[in-house]
Design an enzyme around this catalytic site. Structure first.
Site, PDB file in Angstrom:
ATOM      1  N   CYS A  71       0.834  -1.204   0.000  1.00 20.53           N
ATOM      2  CA  CYS A  71       0.000   0.000   0.000  1.00 20.53           C
ATOM      3  C   CYS A  71       0.871   1.256   0.000  1.00 20.53           C
ATOM      4  O   CYS A  71       0.642   2.192  -0.777  1.00 20.53           O
ATOM      5  CB  CYS A  71      -0.917  -0.036   1.226  1.00 20.53           C
ATOM      6  SG  CYS A  71      -2.107   1.312   1.288  1.00 20.53           S
ATOM      7  N   CYS A  72       1.902   1.275   0.847  1.00 20.46           N
ATOM      8  CA  CYS A  72       2.806   2.435   0.874  1.00 20.46           C
ATOM      9  C   CYS A  72       3.544   2.583  -0.456  1.00 20.46           C
ATOM     10  O   CYS A  72       3.810   3.702  -0.898  1.00 20.46           O
ATOM     11  CB  CYS A  72       3.821   2.296   2.004  1.00 20.46           C
ATOM     12  SG  CYS A  72       3.239   2.874   3.611  1.00 20.46           S
ATOM     13  N   CYS A 131      -1.505   8.318   7.411  1.00 22.32           N
ATOM     14  CA  CYS A 131      -2.856   8.121   6.880  1.00 22.32           C
ATOM     15  C   CYS A 131      -3.859   7.875   8.005  1.00 22.32           C
ATOM     16  O   CYS A 131      -3.517   7.302   9.046  1.00 22.32           O
ATOM     17  CB  CYS A 131      -2.852   6.928   5.925  1.00 22.32           C
ATOM     18  SG  CYS A 131      -1.909   7.240   4.416  1.00 22.32           S
ATOM     19  N   CYS A 136      -2.974   2.653  10.314  1.00 24.82           N
ATOM     20  CA  CYS A 136      -1.541   2.964  10.248  1.00 24.82           C
ATOM     21  C   CYS A 136      -1.132   4.099  11.176  1.00 24.82           C
ATOM     22  O   CYS A 136       0.058   4.321  11.396  1.00 24.82           O
ATOM     23  CB  CYS A 136      -1.155   3.316   8.815  1.00 24.82           C
ATOM     24  SG  CYS A 136      -1.489   1.990   7.659  1.00 24.82           S
ATOM     25  N   CYS A 193       7.501   4.135   5.809  1.00 25.98           N
ATOM     26  CA  CYS A 193       6.645   3.921   4.643  1.00 25.98           C
ATOM     27  C   CYS A 193       7.461   3.550   3.407  1.00 25.98           C
ATOM     28  O   CYS A 193       6.903   3.161   2.386  1.00 25.98           O
ATOM     29  CB  CYS A 193       5.802   5.155   4.354  1.00 25.98           C
ATOM     30  SG  CYS A 193       6.738   6.674   4.303  1.00 25.98           S
TER      31      CYS A 193
END
Ligand code: SF4
Length: 237
Positions: free
Chosen positions: A121-122, A204, A208, A231
């Site tokens: 995702c990062c 975010c 997280c 990240c």
């Protein structure tokens, strides 16, 4: 207006830069690299705000591209702070966004990818856009500090960033958390209101980012429960 000088060589210049004040580091880096120099600012921690203020006080903000990574998942308070700072200092932040929206990401990889694979995702929402932001730049200024986490303890004021092919500059790397907040208080620099609600570091608005507790490292509230502390912008651990 700044004078264009030859680039810096970390192998030669790093010892000198370790002894310079943060304003002097910024002045020399901007002199050497403007207009190919960028400041990344998350508006989710005090370091970037101090750098903004230091640049503004030396009339250097026009020579630097200030950018942030708009993951599509940031807190409203983070956007509010950015807009407030833009008005105060008279600049515009460049926003870099992921190639796919949060909805598209959910459709392709399943809902809440950050819960199952935060590295992926990062990579999509931060690392990729950060590389895009720094394309064509020769120097990258960041607010990271040695006291933020064990991973950041070896940060140098200037170092060559091999993956991005540019000079990475951390003028505040020797500052402590107390130093940064003392500066913010003395100068009246606006900061993210969620810090007062117990969040030492904001990313975010998902699992997280959680509140911190005393005795924790400054980034312990990020990706809580996982070994992940970065990240991917400043290393992968
Ligand atoms: S911080 Fe979390 S939600 Fe944000 S990009 Fe990284 S994994 Fe995704």
């Amino acid at each position: 207006m700044t004078l264009q000088l030859a680039g810096l060589d970390p192998a030669v210049d790093a010892p000198l830069f370790e002894r310079l004040s943060a304003p002097e580091v910024l002045r020399r880096v901007v002199d050497a690299y403007a207009p190919d120099v960028a400041l990344s600012c998350s508006f989710g921690g005090p370091g970037g705000l101090v750098l903004l203020d230091l640049l503004a006080r030396q009339d250097l903000l026009d020579d630097v591209e200030v950018y942030f990574l708009d993951t599509g998942l940031l807190f409203d308070a983070t956007h509010e702070l950015r807009e407030r700072l833009e008005r105060r200092y008279g600049f515009e932040t460049a926003a870099y966004v992921p190639e796919i929206t949060v909805a598209d990401q959910a459709a392709r990889f399943g809902a809440n990818l950050w819960e199952r694979d935060p590295d992926a995702c990062c990579a999509l929402r931060k690392v990729g856009p950060n590389a895009l932001a720094l394309e064509g730049k020769r120097a990258w200024i960041t607010g990271i500090r040695r006291d933020q986490s064990p991973r950041r303890a070896a940060t140098s004021v200037i170092e060559w960033n091999q993956p991005l092919g540019l000079l990475k500059v951390a003028p505040l790397c020797g500052w402590t958390d107390a130093d940064v907040w003392d500066y913010v208080d003395r100068r009246g620099v606006p900061y993210n209101r969620l810090h007062d609600a117990g969040y030492p570091s904001l990313g975010c608005n998902t699992v997280c980012t959680t509140r911190g507790a005393s005795m924790e490292t400054l980034r312990a509230g990020r990706w809580r429960g996982l070994a992940k502390t970065e990240c991917g912008l400043h290393g992968s651990v």
